[in-house]
Design a protein around this motif. Sequence first.
Motif, mmCIF file in Angstrom:
data_model
loop_
_atom_site.group_PDB
_atom_site.id
_atom_site.type_symbol
_atom_site.label_atom_id
_atom_site.label_comp_id
_atom_site.label_asym_id
_atom_site.label_seq_id
_atom_site.Cartn_x
_atom_site.Cartn_y
_atom_site.Cartn_z
ATOM 1 N N SER A 482 0.839 -1.195 0.000
ATOM 2 C CA SER A 482 0.000 0.000 0.000
ATOM 3 C C SER A 482 0.876 1.248 0.000
ATOM 4 C CB SER A 482 -0.897 0.014 1.235
ATOM 5 O OG SER A 482 -0.111 0.181 2.410
ATOM 6 N N ALA A 483 0.269 2.367 -0.358
ATOM 7 C CA ALA A 483 0.992 3.636 -0.346
ATOM 8 C C ALA A 483 1.450 3.978 1.065
ATOM 9 C CB ALA A 483 0.106 4.741 -0.918
ATOM 10 N N ASP A 484 0.595 3.725 2.063
ATOM 11 C CA ASP A 484 0.965 4.021 3.452
ATOM 12 C C ASP A 484 2.178 3.197 3.870
ATOM 13 O OD1 ASP A 484 -1.049 5.842 3.708
ATOM 14 O OD2 ASP A 484 -2.457 4.453 4.674
ATOM 15 N N GLU A 485 2.194 1.943 3.489
ATOM 16 C CA GLU A 485 3.311 1.068 3.853
ATOM 17 C C GLU A 485 4.613 1.591 3.252
ATOM 18 O OE1 GLU A 485 4.405 -3.727 3.722
ATOM 19 O OE2 GLU A 485 2.642 -2.956 2.661
ATOM 20 N N ILE A 486 4.550 2.049 1.996
ATOM 21 C CA ILE A 486 5.755 2.556 1.325
ATOM 22 C C ILE A 486 6.224 3.847 1.972
ATOM 23 C CG2 ILE A 486 6.632 3.460 -0.872
ATOM 24 C CD1 ILE A 486 4.676 1.556 -2.277
ATOM 25 N N LEU A 487 5.296 4.748 2.257
ATOM 26 C CA LEU A 487 5.681 6.031 2.835
ATOM 27 C C LEU A 487 6.251 5.871 4.245
ATOM 28 C CD1 LEU A 487 2.687 8.191 1.544
ATOM 29 C CD2 LEU A 487 5.090 8.410 0.886
ATOM 30 N N LYS A 488 5.784 4.869 4.992
ATOM 31 C CA LYS A 488 6.352 4.618 6.315
ATOM 32 C C LYS A 488 7.798 4.166 6.231
ATOM 33 C CE LYS A 488 2.020 3.480 8.689
ATOM 34 N NZ LYS A 488 1.201 2.390 9.274
ATOM 35 N N LEU A 489 8.126 3.459 5.134
ATOM 36 C CA LEU A 489 9.500 2.990 4.962
ATOM 37 C C LEU A 489 10.428 4.097 4.453
ATOM 38 C CD1 LEU A 489 8.738 -0.429 3.214
ATOM 39 C CD2 LEU A 489 9.593 -0.123 5.544
ATOM 40 N N ALA A 490 9.824 5.193 3.983
ATOM 41 C CA ALA A 490 10.609 6.227 3.308
ATOM 42 C C ALA A 490 11.403 7.112 4.254
ATOM 43 C CB ALA A 490 9.687 7.094 2.449
ATOM 44 N N ASP A 491 11.500 6.745 5.539
ATOM 45 C CA ASP A 491 12.371 7.482 6.461
ATOM 46 C C ASP A 491 13.715 6.776 6.616
ATOM 47 O OD1 ASP A 491 11.554 5.262 7.811
ATOM 48 O OD2 ASP A 491 10.944 6.312 9.653
ATOM 49 N N ASP A 492 14.013 5.843 5.693
ATOM 50 C CA ASP A 492 15.275 5.097 5.740
ATOM 51 C C ASP A 492 16.457 6.066 5.744
ATOM 52 O OD1 ASP A 492 17.642 3.527 4.455
ATOM 53 O OD2 ASP A 492 16.171 1.964 4.930
ATOM 54 N N PRO A 493 17.512 5.785 6.523
ATOM 55 C CA PRO A 493 18.654 6.710 6.578
ATOM 56 C C PRO A 493 19.442 6.799 5.264
ATOM 57 C CG PRO A 493 19.111 4.694 7.823
ATOM 58 C CD PRO A 493 17.660 4.671 7.478
ATOM 59 N N GLU A 494 19.301 5.809 4.405
ATOM 60 C CA GLU A 494 20.040 5.813 3.137
ATOM 61 C C GLU A 494 19.218 6.509 2.051
ATOM 62 O OE1 GLU A 494 22.954 4.640 1.681
ATOM 63 O OE2 GLU A 494 23.818 4.335 3.671
ATOM 64 N N SER A 495 19.824 7.516 1.409
ATOM 65 C CA SER A 495 19.086 8.270 0.391
ATOM 66 C C SER A 495 18.723 7.395 -0.807
ATOM 67 C CB SER A 495 19.909 9.475 -0.072
ATOM 68 O OG SER A 495 21.128 9.057 -0.659
ATOM 69 N N ARG A 496 19.578 6.430 -1.170
ATOM 70 C CA ARG A 496 19.244 5.593 -2.335
ATOM 71 C C ARG A 496 18.040 4.700 -2.045
ATOM 72 N NH1 ARG A 496 24.000 0.940 -2.552
ATOM 73 N NH2 ARG A 496 24.590 1.052 -0.355
#
Length: 743
Positions: A482-496
């Motif tokens: 889901s979009a929510d699931e992806i956006l929650k992961l988007a705080d990863d410390p690695e920019s790539r």
Amino acid sequence: MTEDSASFVASLAESIVEADPDTRWLVAAKLSEVPGPESEKVLISLLGDPDYRVREKAVAVLTRRFTREVAKACLSGMGDEENAGRRGASVSLLSKGGVLGTETLVEALASNSPDVRLAAALALPAEGAGPNAVLALERALLSEVDANVRAGILLALGRTKRREAIRPLLMALEQSGPWHQIHALEALGEIGDPGVASRLLPLLDIPALRRATLRTLARLESPGPSEDLAFRAARGETDSELISALRHCLSAAPASTCGRVREIWTAAPAVLSELLGSTLTSPEQKSDAAHLLALLDVESAAFLIVRAGRTADGYGALNDLPVERLNDVMSAALQEEDPEPAFALVDRLKGTGNEGALSPLLVHPSPLVQATVLSLLPAGAAPLGEVMQILAEEDPETVLPAALALSAVHPQMPLDRVKRQHQALLDRARGADGPGRSAAVTALASVPGADVDEIIRHAVGSLDPAVRAAAAGAIGMRDSFSADEILKLADDPESRVRAALLRSLARLGERKPAGFEADWRDVLIYLADDSPVAAAAGEALMSLAGPERSRLAEEMLAQGDSIRRAAIEEIVRTGDSEAAASVAIAVDHEDLDTARAVLRALEIAPQPVAEDAAAQALADPRPEVREAAAELLARRGQPPARPSISDALARTMVEEREPLVLKALLKALVVAGGESALEPLTAILARERVEKEAIDAATALARRHEREVKRLWVSAPARAERRWAAALAAAAKSRQEERGAPS
């Protein structure tokens, strides 16, 4: 000219009297905007400027305003004995003056000054020269008494490339001394009519002409002299010129002629092998020897060619070997660490439908060869054990192509093979971090199954950033996130990783799987992130924009380079023609990559918008933009709605000097070429060497404009005449095949 314009020109003329070169150059540029004879007079005076940049600018401006007064001034300038710059600029301008320039140069052939006559001969034929120019040169040749000018006229006859010039050149061979005979031979080679080859063979017995004759025979590429040259080689005449001539004659000969040459010159294998292996042989001589070994199908030719190493054209001789010898080429390539012989074989088989024959190269020591072959092999063509071994070796160059090969399947593939391939990927994706796991996760993105989704979710939590980035990219290929699931992961410390997640959001936004909901506003905060993340955010924003895409696309033109380009590139993937039209205003953007991205996006724009932008971009001073404009017309794959597109292609072709741009223009002609492109294409077909794209363009135009091509064919230069004839034949055969009639 108005009083104000006359006053303006007069002030400019006064300003250059004591001005520096930069100011004089600016004056020449400004005068290009002022029509009329007064501005032309000032520009004509600048043809004699001491600074070459000013002279070049004056020539460029006057080329677009070439009149009889300008031509008359140039004729006078050719005789200026005190100013070499004026003489050179005058000749340069006349050579670009079309029919009028040609007429003026022909007139200069009657000058009392041999220097003027020689300059005219060296400049002829100018652009637009035709049969009349040949006739004028022939008349000048008959009356010319200066030896150097006669030599220049002979070469000018050759540069016309016309059959009409053959007769006076053959007369010069019969009636002139060695000096002019050599120039006549060079001119005949420039024309390139194979029919004259037999007339030249007797000259091989004249020592002073032998070398020039052989060089001309090499340029003519006529199979006719092959056996005569073979007899000479059998008698020991194995100098570099004869070897080169025989090579080029045989390159145009049928297999039967090559067989007769083998019978005549029985010592060919030994002689050519010695030349190929000698340290005293030049790369060009080695190339000729290698090609002859291949054309004569000498036993072990592939091994000899590969063992000898690079020649002037690399390993191009391998392409002359018959198809029955490809196994020999394969064996020879596998015995060398040098990857180039293997790549020569790859180039020969690529696009033929026989790429599966490349699978033995998977054991080549070069990782680059392995990776290339893996990317070309059809699904299931590679031995499974070898692909799994390459994946296990964890080589960063080969591991991803190997993983992608394991994910590739086709409907006829045995189910057992499919399961084994996918199981290998699943096992590696569950294993330890490393290049192999990253590659396996990436490849699994296209493999169905809930177990794959589980593996990707687990990989997102890996300690290895490369594995997390691979998983983040794979999410975009799955419909279970889901979009929510992806956006929650988007705080990863690695920019790539963040960038990969946003690109996955864009991919899912394009497909809109069931239940997928996301708003373009959700990614706005990432526009201020690191550059790769910001670019991915721009991509996602355009994907999710929906009905607001056109407005946002125009607004994104004001963003930074990477965001702007990513947003424009996303337009094509969305298929939004209105959004594509909204960015057409940036087709001349100062950022080169942006301009090219806009032209790619216009592939899906409405036809009038795309054609207007393409016509504008074809006139852009940047070759990369002109190339992208031509590629746009070729990719759209539809005839243009207006003839002005063909006119724009024709104008660009006439002036184009960049080989890659010219190749793109020729591809565009196949789709968008009209009658106006016939003359420029004829000039290209008259060259000694032409690209395959030129032949394809000729065939396409011959199909669409058969009557006009037939009219042009009878008066085309010699090489162009033969190529147009072949194009007409190919077009006729294609029409017959479409109608189902026998060819």
